[in-house]
Design a protein around this motif. Structure first.
Motif, mmCIF file in Angstrom:
data_model
loop_
_atom_site.group_PDB
_atom_site.id
_atom_site.type_symbol
_atom_site.label_atom_id
_atom_site.label_comp_id
_atom_site.label_asym_id
_atom_site.label_seq_id
_atom_site.Cartn_x
_atom_site.Cartn_y
_atom_site.Cartn_z
ATOM 1 N N ARG A 66 0.839 -1.212 0.000
ATOM 2 C CA ARG A 66 0.000 0.000 0.000
ATOM 3 C C ARG A 66 0.867 1.253 0.000
ATOM 4 N NH1 ARG A 66 -5.470 -1.351 2.628
ATOM 5 N NH2 ARG A 66 -5.496 0.804 3.334
ATOM 6 N N ARG A 67 2.002 1.208 0.691
ATOM 7 C CA ARG A 67 2.889 2.362 0.702
ATOM 8 C C ARG A 67 3.536 2.584 -0.651
ATOM 9 N NH1 ARG A 67 5.948 1.484 6.575
ATOM 10 N NH2 ARG A 67 4.176 2.177 7.870
ATOM 11 N N LEU A 68 3.643 1.515 -1.454
ATOM 12 C CA LEU A 68 4.168 1.655 -2.806
ATOM 13 C C LEU A 68 3.147 2.243 -3.774
ATOM 14 C CD1 LEU A 68 6.207 -1.664 -3.270
ATOM 15 C CD2 LEU A 68 7.075 0.626 -2.745
ATOM 16 N N GLY A 69 1.927 2.470 -3.293
ATOM 17 C CA GLY A 69 0.892 3.052 -4.129
ATOM 18 C C GLY A 69 -0.116 2.050 -4.674
ATOM 19 N N PRO A 72 -5.791 -0.604 -2.169
ATOM 20 C CA PRO A 72 -5.993 -1.534 -1.054
ATOM 21 C C PRO A 72 -6.540 -2.896 -1.479
ATOM 22 C CG PRO A 72 -6.760 0.650 -0.471
ATOM 23 C CD PRO A 72 -6.425 0.704 -1.920
ATOM 24 N N ALA A 73 -7.502 -2.914 -2.404
ATOM 25 C CA ALA A 73 -8.077 -4.188 -2.833
ATOM 26 C C ALA A 73 -7.041 -5.050 -3.536
ATOM 27 C CB ALA A 73 -9.273 -3.943 -3.756
ATOM 28 N N LEU A 74 -6.202 -4.432 -4.382
ATOM 29 C CA LEU A 74 -5.183 -5.195 -5.099
ATOM 30 C C LEU A 74 -4.132 -5.727 -4.129
ATOM 31 C CD1 LEU A 74 -3.952 -6.176 -7.735
ATOM 32 C CD2 LEU A 74 -2.796 -3.950 -7.948
ATOM 33 N N VAL A 79 -1.716 -10.369 -1.425
ATOM 34 C CA VAL A 79 -1.230 -10.968 -0.188
ATOM 35 C C VAL A 79 -2.036 -12.222 0.160
ATOM 36 C CG1 VAL A 79 -0.957 -10.606 2.296
ATOM 37 C CG2 VAL A 79 -0.311 -8.806 0.688
ATOM 38 N N THR A 80 -3.354 -12.181 -0.007
ATOM 39 C CA THR A 80 -4.187 -13.340 0.298
ATOM 40 C C THR A 80 -3.847 -14.513 -0.613
ATOM 41 O OG1 THR A 80 -5.982 -11.890 1.037
ATOM 42 C CG2 THR A 80 -6.551 -14.172 0.517
ATOM 43 N N VAL A 81 -3.745 -14.245 -1.914
ATOM 44 C CA VAL A 81 -3.382 -15.317 -2.858
ATOM 45 C C VAL A 81 -1.989 -15.849 -2.547
ATOM 46 C CG1 VAL A 81 -2.926 -15.853 -5.274
ATOM 47 C CG2 VAL A 81 -4.918 -14.477 -4.658
ATOM 48 N N GLY A 82 -1.057 -14.948 -2.238
ATOM 49 C CA GLY A 82 0.289 -15.395 -1.885
ATOM 50 C C GLY A 82 0.295 -16.265 -0.643
ATOM 51 N N PHE A 83 -0.515 -15.892 0.346
ATOM 52 C CA PHE A 83 -0.611 -16.701 1.559
ATOM 53 C C PHE A 83 -1.155 -18.089 1.255
ATOM 54 C CE2 PHE A 83 -3.360 -18.252 4.980
ATOM 55 C CZ PHE A 83 -2.431 -18.387 6.001
#
Length: 367
Positions: A66-69, A72-74, A79-83
């Motif tokens: 999110r800090r990289l711009g 939020p949804a993306l 992160v969810t898919v990666g987890f």
């Protein structure tokens, strides 16, 4: 000088004791009602708790994106898919090597049973084959007699597995929404609460969030330490499937007591069927030593630093949680104790006298 009791002071002390006792009983009654309500809503609360713990584990990566711009949804989706990919990869890392060597393990199990029979038939036991066969026949008869209870147990186990799958799915969805909309929660909560609660509750919630993050990280550190030490011991002894067993040890560290017992049982079983009873006893000794170091040294030290709790408090919390609610109680005991400490410390801050403020005293008016 008389030592007789003052009736006035005695009555005042009794009134104060009665009032304090009544207030304590009221607090205990409210706690009992809260626990009862929590139990009634457990099917919803448990996935929420699991999702919250998973969110504390994955939030640093989502925050970085999110800090990289990233939207939020993306960020939450990635992160969810990666987890999920990592979780499935861990399962595959454990399952594939075990499946590829299942034939050897099955042969080892048969050979291990035969070795046990040969050992039992020799000194000092001198148990004959007829006695062993009779014992097997007796066990078979008992199993047949208790077939009804076994079916019930199987059905209960299947129901537990189904509930676990449902809980996992709900927890993953909740994790996604928390990663996506989590930063909006505290401002929304502050707008919903009246008066001072609009300030106090969000502050306590933010501190509690940091505490949960410390708990999950400390569990990960403990699991990694266990996996490295036990994996190194298995490698030195020459036990196969070292990497899957190390991964299983790391994952099981997040489930207190039963997780360690299960991982240790699997490691000892594989050592028995592949290397023999001597190496199995060595592996058992290694696991017991590591688990003792974890439970009495590593875990209290790491968690006490990560959660701000004394090591003795961590040990007592795990013991109390396990005695009250079993495995789930052991899992939630330490973060619950840490959250209680967060609330207590905040109350102390609010009720403490500011530094340098003069305290009122009636000592000068007493003759």
């Amino acid at each position: 000088m008389s030592d007789t009791l003052s009736p006035r002071k005695t009555r005042a002390a009794l009134r104060v004791s009665a009032r304090v006792s009544g207030e304590l009983l009221l607090v205990l009654a409210m706690a009992v009602v809260a626990v009862w309500a929590l139990g009634r809503m457990w099917s919803v609360v448990w996935p929420l708790v699991v999702g919250l713990l998973l969110t504390t584990l994955t939030w640093p990566l989502a925050r970085y994106l999110r800090r990289l711009g990233w939207p939020p949804a993306l960020a939450a989706s990635v992160v969810t898919v990666g987890f999920l990919v990592v979780a499935l990869g861990v399962v595959a890392l454990i399952a594939v090597p075990v499946a590829s060597q299942s034939g050897e393990l099955a042969d080892g199990v048969v050979g291990g049973i035969q070795k046990v029979r040969e050992w039992a038939s020799g000194p000092p036991l001198n148990i004959s084959d007829d006695q062993i066969t009779g014992a097997f026949d007796s066990a078979t008869a008992r199993i047949q007699d208790s077939l009804g209870s076994m079916v019930t147990t199987v059905v209960t186990g299947v129901s537990t597995v189904v509930n676990g799958v449902v809980t996992a799915v709900l927890a993953v969805f909740l994790m996604f929404f928390m990663l996506k909309d989590g930063p909006k929660f505290l401002p929304w909560l502050a707008r919903q609460l009246p008066g001072r609660f609009a300030t106090d509750v969000p502050v306590v919630a933010e501190r509690g969030w940091e505490t949960l993050g410390g708990f999950v990280r400390s569990q990960a550190y403990v699991g990694l330490l266990d996996a490295v030490l036990i994996g190194l011991g298995l490698w030195i002894v020459g036990v196969p499937l070292v990497l899957p067993l190390a991964v299983l040890t790391f994952v099981s560290a997040f489930v207190p007591i039963v997780g360690a017992l299960f991982a240790g049982f699997v490691a000892v079983l594989i050592a028995l069927v592949s290397n023999g009873p001597t190496d199995a006893l060595i592996v058992l000794a290694i696991i017991v030593l590591v688990q003792q170091l974890e439970g009495n040294v590593f875990q209290p030290m790491i968690q006490s630093r990560g959660l701000g709790l004394h090591a003795a408090v961590v040990l007592l919390a795990v013991t109390l949680g396990g005695s009250l609610a079993g495995i789930v109680g052991s899992l939630l005991a330490v973060p619950a104790a840490a959250l209680a400490a967060v609330v207590w410390n905040y109350l102390r801050e609010q009720l403490s006298e500011p530094v340098g403020e003069p305290e009122t005293s009636d000592a000068g008016s007493v003759a």
